[in-house]
Design an enzyme around this catalytic site. Structure first.
Site, PDB file in Angstrom:
ATOM      1  N   THR A   1       9.055  35.426  86.448  1.00 61.74           N
ATOM      2  CA  THR A   1      10.212  34.921  87.185  1.00 61.74           C
ATOM      3  C   THR A   1      10.509  33.481  86.800  1.00 61.74           C
ATOM      4  O   THR A   1      11.650  33.035  86.879  1.00 61.74           O
ATOM      5  CB  THR A   1       9.965  35.017  88.699  1.00 61.74           C
ATOM      6  OG1 THR A   1       9.486  36.334  89.016  1.00 61.74           O
ATOM      7  CG2 THR A   1      11.232  34.751  89.489  1.00 61.74           C
TER       8      THR A   1
ATOM      9  N   TYR B   1      -2.860  39.818  85.491  1.00 64.52           N
ATOM     10  CA  TYR B   1      -1.463  40.207  85.675  1.00 64.52           C
ATOM     11  C   TYR B   1      -1.246  41.532  84.956  1.00 64.52           C
ATOM     12  O   TYR B   1      -1.103  41.576  83.738  1.00 64.52           O
ATOM     13  CB  TYR B   1      -0.577  39.090  85.114  1.00 64.52           C
ATOM     14  CG  TYR B   1       0.918  39.231  85.319  1.00 64.52           C
ATOM     15  CD1 TYR B   1       1.488  40.282  86.028  1.00 64.52           C
ATOM     16  CD2 TYR B   1       1.774  38.267  84.791  1.00 64.52           C
ATOM     17  CE1 TYR B   1       2.848  40.376  86.197  1.00 64.52           C
ATOM     18  CE2 TYR B   1       3.149  38.353  84.966  1.00 64.52           C
ATOM     19  CZ  TYR B   1       3.680  39.412  85.672  1.00 64.52           C
ATOM     20  OH  TYR B   1       5.042  39.498  85.840  1.00 64.52           O
TER      21      TYR B   1
ATOM     22  N   LYS C   1      -2.822  41.043  90.152  1.00 66.96           N
ATOM     23  CA  LYS C   1      -1.409  41.170  90.493  1.00 66.96           C
ATOM     24  C   LYS C   1      -0.940  42.460  89.838  1.00 66.96           C
ATOM     25  O   LYS C   1      -0.816  42.535  88.616  1.00 66.96           O
ATOM     26  CB  LYS C   1      -0.582  39.990  89.984  1.00 66.96           C
ATOM     27  CG  LYS C   1       0.908  40.166  90.298  1.00 66.96           C
ATOM     28  CD  LYS C   1       1.796  39.196  89.555  1.00 66.96           C
ATOM     29  CE  LYS C   1       3.268  39.524  89.850  1.00 66.96           C
ATOM     30  NZ  LYS C   1       4.200  38.698  89.032  1.00 66.96           N
TER      31      LYS C   1
END
Length: 300
Positions: free
Chosen positions: A49, A137, A164
């Site tokens: 992001t 991740y 995550k």
């Protein structure tokens, strides 16, 4: 070992002065204070992001340092430091540790997917160099690397304490939450927007959530309802407002949609780094309508 990680961690945008300009550190500080005032538990600079692939190595370091300074110890800082080589990732990891990050979010090299053995060596070197806990991740759609829940749990041998999960695989997420052999090694965070309610209700210890840039108030209301009070009915009513927005954010370039929605709230972002651009007029109108339906005033 760094702060215990739980709750809502914001996958931060990176504001710019313009689409080709430098990072806007004043806007970043304002946004961080806005998020902390809303009650978020942590900040994640330098992730997807945050357009990390569009930043120089020096900008990535500056970004993490600025976020740590703005946070002032009030919330945790999980530094996104994944890169294409071990050497580059170690450089970023050491810097993040030096400037005060609490943990490291590491996406595996994402051009050529490493083997499990190569990934473990990579993560081990990062952990040894930084001394910080690693958040793995898991985003197979971007990295081309798909690991089973058991393989993910095995990463605990090389410094990974958290996950995550941005796989979008609700079954695998459930397995990792409820399988004691896995959950005793790796603490699971949801990282897929439209699974946030399910992930928290199922027992994920938190969420790394880009939509919180846009919806800090509703994000924290959802967490408090479901994770803190166990109020599933109240959580469903809040999620009914959030879900249409998350669905729109996931339907195109995610960072562009998040920044567009922020602009609709009157919060400047400086736009996207080229070649990417902000969300087009039709999708922008849909986002505006969804925000209004959620009770959010539109200014941009």
């Amino acid at each position: 070992m760094g702060k215990e990680i739980q709750g809502i961690y914001v996958a931060l945008i990176t504001p710019f002065t313009s689409d080709q300009g430098p990072i806007d550190f004043q806007a970043l500080d304002q946004h961080i204070n806005r998020l902390i005032n809303a009650g978020v538990h942590g900040l994640v600079p330098g992730g997807s992001t945050g357009e990390f692939t569009a930043l120089t190595t020096e900008e990535r370091k500056q970004l993490v340092e600025a976020v740590v300074k703005s946070a002032k110890g009030r919330v945790g800082v999980m530094a996104g430091i994944g890169d294409l080589s071990t050497a580059k990732t170690i450089e970023l990891a050491r810097h993040a540790a030096e400037v005060g990050a609490d943990s490291l979010m590491v996406v595996p090299p994402f051009y050529d997917a490493p083997t499990l053995a190569e990934l473990k060596a990579h993560l081990s070197d990062i952990h040894k160099a930084s001394g910080l806990p690693i958040v793995y991740y898991n985003i197979p759609s971007a990295t081309g690397l798909s690991l089973t829940p058991v393989e993910i749990a095995s990463l605990s041998d090389v410094g990974v304490r958290y996950l995550k999960d941005t796989s979008g695989n609700a079954s695998a997420l459930t397995d990792m939450i409820f399988n004691d052999e896995i959950s005793s090694k790796i603490t699971v965070f949801n990282g897929w927007d439209t699974l946030t309610f399910y992930g928290i209700a199922a027992g994920a210890k938190g969420s790394v959530w880009g939509a919180t840039n846009v919806l800090p108030e509703l994000s924290m209301q959802l967490w408090d309802a479901v994770a803190v009070r166990g109020d599933l009915q109240g959580g469903r009513e809040i999620w009914k407002k959030i879900f249409p927005i998350c669905k729109l954010l996931e339907s195109g370039n995610y960072a562009a949609a998040v920044k567009t929605a922020m602009e609709l709230r009157g919060w400047g972002t400086g736009g996207m780094r080229r070649p990417f651009v902000m969300t087009n007029s039709d999708k922008r109108s849909e986002l505006a309508a969804a925000l209004k339906d959620a009770g959010i005033s539109i200014e941009g």
